[in-house]
Design a protein around this motif. Structure first.
Motif, short mmCIF file in Angstrom:
data_model
loop_
_atom_site.label_atom_id
_atom_site.label_comp_id
_atom_site.label_asym_id
_atom_site.label_seq_id
_atom_site.Cartn_x
_atom_site.Cartn_y
_atom_site.Cartn_z
N CYS A 49 0.99 71.88 49.02
CA CYS A 49 -0.11 70.23 49.04
C CYS A 49 -0.76 70.83 50.02
CB CYS A 49 0.63 69.65 48.60
SG CYS A 49 2.05 69.43 48.16
N ASP A 50 -0.67 70.57 51.31
CA ASP A 50 -2.22 71.02 52.17
C ASP A 50 -2.76 72.01 51.38
OD1 ASP A 50 -2.94 69.71 55.07
OD2 ASP A 50 -2.37 71.97 55.63
N GLN A 53 -4.52 71.14 49.34
CA GLN A 53 -5.05 69.40 49.43
C GLN A 53 -5.24 67.95 48.32
OE1 GLN A 53 -9.69 70.01 50.92
NE2 GLN A 53 -8.88 70.81 52.77
N LYS A 55 -1.53 65.76 46.92
CA LYS A 55 -0.43 65.05 46.89
C LYS A 55 0.63 66.01 46.40
CE LYS A 55 -2.59 60.74 46.72
NZ LYS A 55 -2.71 59.54 46.21
N MET A 56 1.79 65.57 47.14
CA MET A 56 3.10 66.12 46.51
C MET A 56 3.09 66.18 44.51
SD MET A 56 5.85 68.16 47.94
CE MET A 56 5.76 67.72 49.59
N GLU A 57 3.29 64.68 44.46
CA GLU A 57 3.65 64.32 43.24
C GLU A 57 2.72 65.48 41.99
OE1 GLU A 57 1.45 60.59 44.75
OE2 GLU A 57 2.86 62.43 45.62
N ASP A 58 0.99 65.73 43.06
CA ASP A 58 0.21 66.21 42.36
C ASP A 58 1.07 68.06 41.74
OD1 ASP A 58 -1.07 64.31 41.51
OD2 ASP A 58 -2.80 64.13 43.75
#
Length: 68
Positions: A49-50, A53, A55-58
């Motif tokens: 995710c990082d 860039q 969010k986790m849910e994306d």
């Protein structure tokens, strides 16, 4: 658990090898995550995710969740 790793990797122009190097795993691990054959640890999911860039849910969601 479902994910958009393959889609995001292509959108961001990463090969499996390049993403693997960026997050500290093998290309085979990235391939397994993309196929849904391997559920990453929380730490690995956060690294992915990082890198994008996002969010986790994306990137990751449970079956029957909002993305289905």
């Amino acid at each position: 658990m479902n994910n958009r790793v393959r889609e995001l990797r292509a959108r961001y122009g990463y090969s499996q090898e390049a993403l693997a190097n960026a997050i500290g795993v093998t290309r085979q691990t990235v391939a397994a995550i993309e196929k849904g054959n391997y559920i990453p640890s929380l730490l690995l999911a956060l690294k992915i995710c990082d890198e994008f860039q996002l969010k986790m849910e994306d990137v990751f969601w449970l079956e029957g969740g909002k993305h289905e």
